[in-house]
Design a protein around this motif. Structure first.
Motif, short mmCIF file in Angstrom:
data_model
loop_
_atom_site.label_atom_id
_atom_site.label_comp_id
_atom_site.label_asym_id
_atom_site.label_seq_id
_atom_site.Cartn_x
_atom_site.Cartn_y
_atom_site.Cartn_z
N ASP A 121 -2.66 -1.25 -5.01
CA ASP A 121 -1.38 -1.43 -6.22
C ASP A 121 -0.51 -0.34 -5.78
O ASP A 121 -0.70 1.04 -5.62
CB ASP A 121 -2.06 -1.20 -7.50
CG ASP A 121 -0.90 -1.24 -8.52
OD1 ASP A 121 0.19 -1.74 -8.19
OD2 ASP A 121 -1.27 -1.33 -9.73
N THR A 124 4.84 1.66 -9.43
CA THR A 124 5.07 2.94 -9.84
C THR A 124 4.26 3.36 -11.16
O THR A 124 3.68 4.43 -11.29
CB THR A 124 6.68 3.17 -10.31
OG1 THR A 124 7.57 3.13 -9.00
CG2 THR A 124 6.82 4.51 -10.78
N THR A 125 4.09 2.24 -12.06
CA THR A 125 3.30 2.39 -13.29
C THR A 125 2.06 1.43 -13.03
O THR A 125 2.50 0.20 -12.62
CB THR A 125 3.91 2.08 -14.51
OG1 THR A 125 4.95 3.01 -14.73
CG2 THR A 125 3.05 2.03 -15.60
N ALA A 126 0.90 2.05 -12.77
CA ALA A 126 -0.20 1.03 -12.48
C ALA A 126 -0.23 -0.33 -13.02
O ALA A 126 0.09 -0.37 -14.33
CB ALA A 126 -1.39 1.93 -12.77
N THR A 127 -0.49 -1.28 -12.41
CA THR A 127 -0.40 -2.70 -12.97
C THR A 127 -1.56 -2.82 -13.96
O THR A 127 -2.78 -2.67 -13.77
CB THR A 127 -0.61 -3.77 -11.52
OG1 THR A 127 0.49 -3.41 -10.79
CG2 THR A 127 -0.61 -5.07 -12.19
N THR A 156 6.88 -1.57 -5.77
CA THR A 156 6.85 -0.68 -6.74
C THR A 156 7.27 -0.83 -8.20
O THR A 156 7.02 -0.25 -9.14
CB THR A 156 7.96 0.33 -6.14
OG1 THR A 156 9.10 -0.32 -6.19
CG2 THR A 156 7.48 0.97 -5.01
N THR A 157 7.87 -2.36 -8.23
CA THR A 157 8.41 -2.76 -9.52
C THR A 157 7.29 -3.59 -10.29
O THR A 157 6.29 -4.14 -9.53
CB THR A 157 9.65 -3.61 -9.61
OG1 THR A 157 9.32 -4.58 -8.73
CG2 THR A 157 10.85 -2.76 -8.81
N SER A 158 7.52 -3.87 -11.59
CA SER A 158 6.23 -4.29 -12.29
C SER A 158 6.14 -5.91 -11.87
O SER A 158 7.10 -6.47 -11.33
CB SER A 158 6.54 -4.40 -13.60
OG SER A 158 6.39 -2.92 -14.23
N ALA A 183 -3.56 4.70 -10.99
CA ALA A 183 -2.79 4.69 -9.79
C ALA A 183 -3.79 4.52 -8.53
O ALA A 183 -4.83 4.70 -8.38
CB ALA A 183 -2.09 5.81 -9.53
#
Length: 203
Positions: A121, A124-127, A156-158, A183
């Motif tokens: 993954d 930037t914010t863990a999926t 990196t994006t959701s 992460a």
């Protein structure tokens, strides 16, 4: 716990129906004119370069892989060994860990549309678990010329419902060394829009 960051690109693990992946792959040529080094675990797409042998050509995906830049056809799982000096007492074998830039090489590509891959993954914010079923891009980070491993992770994006994104998240790896929602977690993905599905036109 913290997950260990270990990036290997996309690693085929099973088929969507549940069967284990046992190493099946097809041969593709990467032409000498391609100036980008290519690693095991790299996502590839069909190439418009002129083949010099009997195999189709492919090239490393160099963008986030949306449909407008070409449909993905699979992942490199190895390279064909090249032998030279066969009439010598000790022939030379070139056993590559990766395909060097501007070098003709035959790649082994896991190109079945039903394959499921493990990938780290890169968001930037863990999926979160709620993103299972959504689509994501990938980061075309250069791999290691020392280990031959791909540097690709998810984007990196959701994850979103955008249909043109190349990967579909179908799960989070259920393993003691992989904590979900943290992460560097490992995700399970499939190629969302595959070159060999739906009668796609040539590149």
């Amino acid at each position: 716990m913290a997950n260990t960051s270990k990036i290997n690109g996309l690693v085929p693990v099973r088929y969507q129906g549940g069967g284990l992946y046992t190493g099946a792959a097809n041969i593709y040529e990467i032409v000498v004119g391609d100036g980008t080094a290519t690693m095991i675990g790299d996502l590839v797409k069909a190439d418009s370069g002129t083949a010099t042998d009997v195999y189709p050509t492919c090239v490393r995906h160099g963008t986030t892989g949306e449909v407008t830049s070409g449909l993905a056809l699979g992942v490199i799982v190895g390279f064909v060994v090249v032998a030279s000096g066969l009439d010598a007492a000790v022939p030379t074998l070139d056993v590559p860990l990766h395909r060097r830039a501007s070098t003709k090489r035959f790649a082994l590509v896991a190109d079945d549309p039903r394959l499921v891959f493990e990938i780290q993954d890169g968001a930037t914010t863990a999926t979160p678990i709620s993103s299972i079923g959504l689509n994501t891009g990938f980061m075309a980070t250069a791999g290691s010329t020392v280990t031959g491993a791909s540097g690709m992770t998810t984007g990196t994006t959701s994850a979103t419902t955008t249909s043109s994104l190349p990967l579909k998240i179908i799960g989070i790896v259920n393993r003691p060394d992989n904590e979900s929602g943290v992460a560097s977690q490992k995700l399970l993905v499939m190629i969302n829009q595959h070159y060999y599905m739906g009668g796609q036109t040539a590149v």
